[in-house]
Enzyme design. Structure first.
Site, PDB file in Angstrom:
ATOM      1  CE  LYS A  10      33.925  62.075  57.664  1.00  0.00           C
ATOM      2  NZ  LYS A  10      33.604  60.626  57.477  1.00  0.00           N
ATOM      3  CB  THR A  11      28.168  64.893  60.906  1.00  0.00           C
ATOM      4  OG1 THR A  11      28.449  64.726  59.198  1.00  0.00           O
ATOM      5  CG2 THR A  11      27.052  65.873  60.888  1.00  0.00           C
ATOM      6  CG  ASP A  53      29.484  65.486  54.790  1.00  0.00           C
ATOM      7  OD1 ASP A  53      30.442  65.131  55.048  1.00  0.00           O
ATOM      8  OD2 ASP A  53      28.520  64.520  54.908  1.00  0.00           O
ATOM      9  CB  THR A  97      35.211  59.682  52.451  1.00  0.00           C
ATOM     10  OG1 THR A  97      34.562  60.088  51.380  1.00  0.00           O
ATOM     11  CG2 THR A  97      34.018  59.826  53.675  1.00  0.00           C
ATOM     12  NE  ARG A 115      26.261  57.406  59.327  1.00  0.00           N
ATOM     13  CZ  ARG A 115      27.163  58.151  58.454  1.00  0.00           C
ATOM     14  NH1 ARG A 115      27.367  57.448  57.235  1.00  0.00           N
ATOM     15  NH2 ARG A 115      27.526  59.541  58.742  1.00  0.00           N
TER      16      ARG A 115
END
Length: 351
Positions: free
Chosen positions: A73-74, A118, A167, A226
């Protein structure tokens, strides 16, 4: 020389380590939309919206990115700014403590900036209300004076694009959610997609990786880039110590065992969660708070990081009464049936 007598050296060290880890992650992040692997539907739509905004020379409509941690997402927010050719500002909701914190950022941005928040579901109500007007009218409401003399003025700000990431989609308030023009949901990555990501990252890290080794690694990375990049760096370490610049199937197989990652990507804490429910709570149901205490983790970490993958694997169920393990969980842990945990049955091998 600067007087460092009163400096908090532990803080300095932690900051340096964080910068080091961020640099490693940033090195592996794709910079362009075409280099971003996976999430094809999201990419296709976003590419169209970006191109349309560029042709009109307008800010892109606000985006709300939904999905578990580590799915990109980032990274996609950064790519959006890069593709638009605009500035990128980033913060997190917990860092915005007072309305003036948000005002300070929005009053200094340039036109069409991509502003990324975020954990946007954790915004405080006062800040969220200020954000409504900023998103819709590109103005800030500011109170001048106190008491009976207080009055509200509206301060114009440059048009911008807000990109929120969460999330917990259900925790984003309805008024805030309705102000976003595009709300894509990120899904876990397939094994083939993760294998492609691993091979790309290995090339950037200047280490070779065999095809079957990348597929095994992809199988054990929780469907999350990740995690894949983190484990890949450890495999690079194992390969380097063995004097090899190529990550082989044997290196990955042995490395996963040393890291206590099993053949479907469960780590030590994942198995402890399942075993805690089986051994301490008879297989469930058990409440999330009680379960988090029993394994020594925060409830947010349990719900955001561990549970989504356990549920996706069919090992855990969320029910109105609490969390319950499935028959598949007993089988994966080497327990032949539910009564084994109560009768003192031995746990089978995990690798």
């Amino acid at each position: 020389m600067k007087d460092l007598e009163n400096e908090d050296f532990s803080t300095i060290i932690r900051a340096d380590l964080k910068d080091s880890f961020d640099d490693q992650d940033n090195k592996l992040r794709p910079k362009m939309l075409d280099d971003f692997l996976g999430q094809e539907s999201v990419k296709k739509n976003l590419k169209t919206f970006i191109e349309a905004a560029k042709q009109r020379q307008e800010p892109l409509d606000h985006l709300l990115l939904i999905g578990p941690p580590g799915l990109g997402k980032t990274t996609l927010a950064q790519i959006t700014a890069h593709e638009l050719g605009v500035d990128f500002k980033v913060t997190s909701a917990p860092a915005l403590d007072k309305p003036k914190d948000l005002a300070g950022i929005l009053s200094t941005i340039s036109e069409r900036t991509v502003f990324f928040i975020d954990e946007i579901h954790r915004l405080k109500p006062a800040i969220e209300e200020m954000l409504y007007i900023a998103m819709e009218d590109f103005e800030l409401d500011w109170i001048i004076g106190q008491g009976a003399a207080a009055r509200t003025v509206r301060i114009p700000i440059p048009p911008f694009t807000l990109v929120g990431a969460t999330t917990k989609a259900g925790s984003v308030s309805s008024p805030l959610r309705s102000r976003f023009g595009f709300i894509p949901r990120f899904e876990f990555y397939s094994q083939q997609e993760l294998s492609s990501i691993i091979k790309r990252s290995a090339s950037i890290l200047e280490v070779g990786i065999e095809e079957d080794a990348s597929m095994l690694l992809a199988q054990c990375c929780r469907g999350t880039p990740r995690v894949a990049n983190r484990v890949l760096r450890r495999m690079r370490d194992f390969a380097q110590v063995e004097g090899s610049n190529v990550i082989t199937l044997d290196i990955v197989d042995n490395g996963l065992k040393r890291l206590e990652i099993d053949d479907i990507g469960l780590e030590k804490y994942d198995r402890e969660i399942l075993l805690s429910i089986i051994q301490n709570f008879g297989g469930g149901p058990v409440g999330a708070e009680t379960l988090a205490i029993s394994i020594g983790e925060s409830m947010d970490t349990l719900e955001d990081y561990y549970e989504p993958y356990l549920i996706q694997c069919g090992l855990l169920q969320r029910t109105p009464r609490g969390r319950m393990v499935t028959e598949k969980a007993y089988s994966h842990l080497g327990l032949s049936h539910a009564n084994d945990s109560k009768d003192g049955g031995e746990q089978g091998t995990l690798f």
